[in-house]
Structure formats: C-alpha cells, structure tokens
Write a protein that holds these residues in place. Sequence first.
Motif, short mmCIF file in Angstrom:
data_model
loop_
_atom_site.label_atom_id
_atom_site.label_comp_id
_atom_site.label_asym_id
_atom_site.label_seq_id
_atom_site.Cartn_x
_atom_site.Cartn_y
_atom_site.Cartn_z
N SER A 19 0.56 -1.43 -0.40
CA SER A 19 -0.08 -0.07 0.09
C SER A 19 0.69 1.08 0.41
N ALA A 20 2.36 0.94 -0.40
CA ALA A 20 2.85 2.87 0.17
C ALA A 20 4.01 2.19 -0.82
N SER A 21 4.30 3.50 -1.80
CA SER A 21 4.76 3.75 -2.86
C SER A 21 5.87 5.08 -2.68
N MET A 22 7.70 4.60 -2.86
CA MET A 22 8.16 5.84 -3.10
C MET A 22 8.07 6.83 -4.41
N ASN A 23 7.62 6.28 -5.80
CA ASN A 23 7.62 6.06 -6.98
C ASN A 23 5.69 7.42 -6.72
N ARG A 24 5.90 8.28 -7.27
CA ARG A 24 4.68 9.54 -7.46
C ARG A 24 4.18 8.84 -9.13
N ARG A 25 5.49 7.67 -9.74
CA ARG A 25 3.90 7.44 -11.37
C ARG A 25 3.68 5.82 -11.09
N GLY A 26 3.12 5.72 -11.53
CA GLY A 26 2.71 4.08 -12.08
C GLY A 26 1.82 2.97 -11.44
N ARG A 27 1.35 4.22 -9.87
CA ARG A 27 -0.08 3.79 -9.25
C ARG A 27 -1.75 4.29 -9.77
N SER A 28 -1.74 3.78 -9.56
CA SER A 28 -3.62 3.79 -9.77
C SER A 28 -4.45 3.15 -8.27
N GLY A 29 -5.26 4.33 -8.21
CA GLY A 29 -5.61 4.46 -7.19
C GLY A 29 -5.31 4.94 -6.30
N CYS A 30 -5.53 4.72 -4.92
CA CYS A 30 -5.04 5.55 -3.44
C CYS A 30 -4.11 4.78 -3.60
N TYR A 31 -3.35 5.44 -1.93
CA TYR A 31 -2.26 5.00 -1.95
C TYR A 31 -1.32 5.80 -1.05
N TRP A 32 -0.33 5.17 0.20
CA TRP A 32 0.50 5.58 0.73
C TRP A 32 1.95 6.87 0.22
N GLY A 33 1.74 7.51 -0.26
CA GLY A 33 2.75 8.10 -1.03
C GLY A 33 4.24 8.83 -0.41
N ALA A 34 5.36 8.84 -0.70
CA ALA A 34 7.00 8.90 0.89
C ALA A 34 7.02 10.80 0.75
N SER A 35 6.67 11.60 1.53
CA SER A 35 6.91 12.70 1.99
C SER A 35 8.11 13.38 1.01
N ASP A 36 8.51 14.45 0.98
CA ASP A 36 9.75 14.69 0.48
C ASP A 36 10.81 14.74 1.59
N TYR A 37 9.73 15.07 3.40
CA TYR A 37 10.97 15.29 4.04
C TYR A 37 11.84 13.16 4.42
N PHE A 38 10.21 12.52 3.78
CA PHE A 38 11.59 11.10 3.92
C PHE A 38 12.49 10.83 3.08
N LEU A 39 11.85 11.60 1.55
CA LEU A 39 12.48 10.83 0.34
C LEU A 39 13.78 12.04 0.36
N PHE A 40 14.38 13.06 1.02
CA PHE A 40 15.41 13.95 1.05
C PHE A 40 15.99 13.92 2.07
N ASP A 41 15.81 13.42 3.72
CA ASP A 41 15.90 13.69 4.97
C ASP A 41 16.26 12.33 5.52
#
Length: 101
Positions: free
Chosen positions: A43-65
């Motif tokens: 249910s989680a994804s670090m990629n902002r593309r390639g998903r359909s429907g609702c999901y939990w996405g990584a925040s910018d804080y998580f990705l970069f910090d």
Amino acid sequence: MSKTDKTRPWWVGMAEAPMVNCRPVHDHRFGPCTLPEEISADSASMNRRGRSGCYWGASDYFLFDCGSLSGGQEWYYFRREERRRSRHQARRELRAYSGED
C-alpha cells in the motif's frame, strides 16, 4: 540482524510516522477511495508515477532527509550535469576555434 534504520525496509520507516514520512495520495478517477488503513509494502510507494487508486506516498521529508534519497545526492547530479554541459560547450568552442568543425 541488527535493528537499525539501515537494515529496515523503507516502508517500515514510512509506517512509523504517518503524515510525517508519508501522506495519503488519492486518485478517485477509477472508482471510490481505496486507501488502506495500514501502511504496508503493497500500500506504500516511493514513486509518484505508475500507481492507480489511492495509496500511501512518501513525503519529501522522508525522501530527502531520512529515506532512500538525500538532498546532497540529488544536488550532486545537478552539479554534475552542469559541469558536463560546460565541458561539452568548451570542447565545441575549442574545435570551432581550431577549425575542426
């Protein structure tokens, strides 16, 4: 195995601090909300593309910090690209000056 941040799966770090490390991403184009209650690898994804429907996405804080990317690494690639462009431009100018082109 050691229980450090380095050895944990990325989605576990997202699940520990929802709304800080991850955020809900809603896509209701193809039906009702499908955002799961729990954050899991499916249910989680670090990629902002390639998903359909609702999901939990990584925040910018998580990705970069604290996630898999770091801001320093990203800036390294930008600086590297700038240097590459300037090297190529300098070579073109030198070839034109010496009459090779």
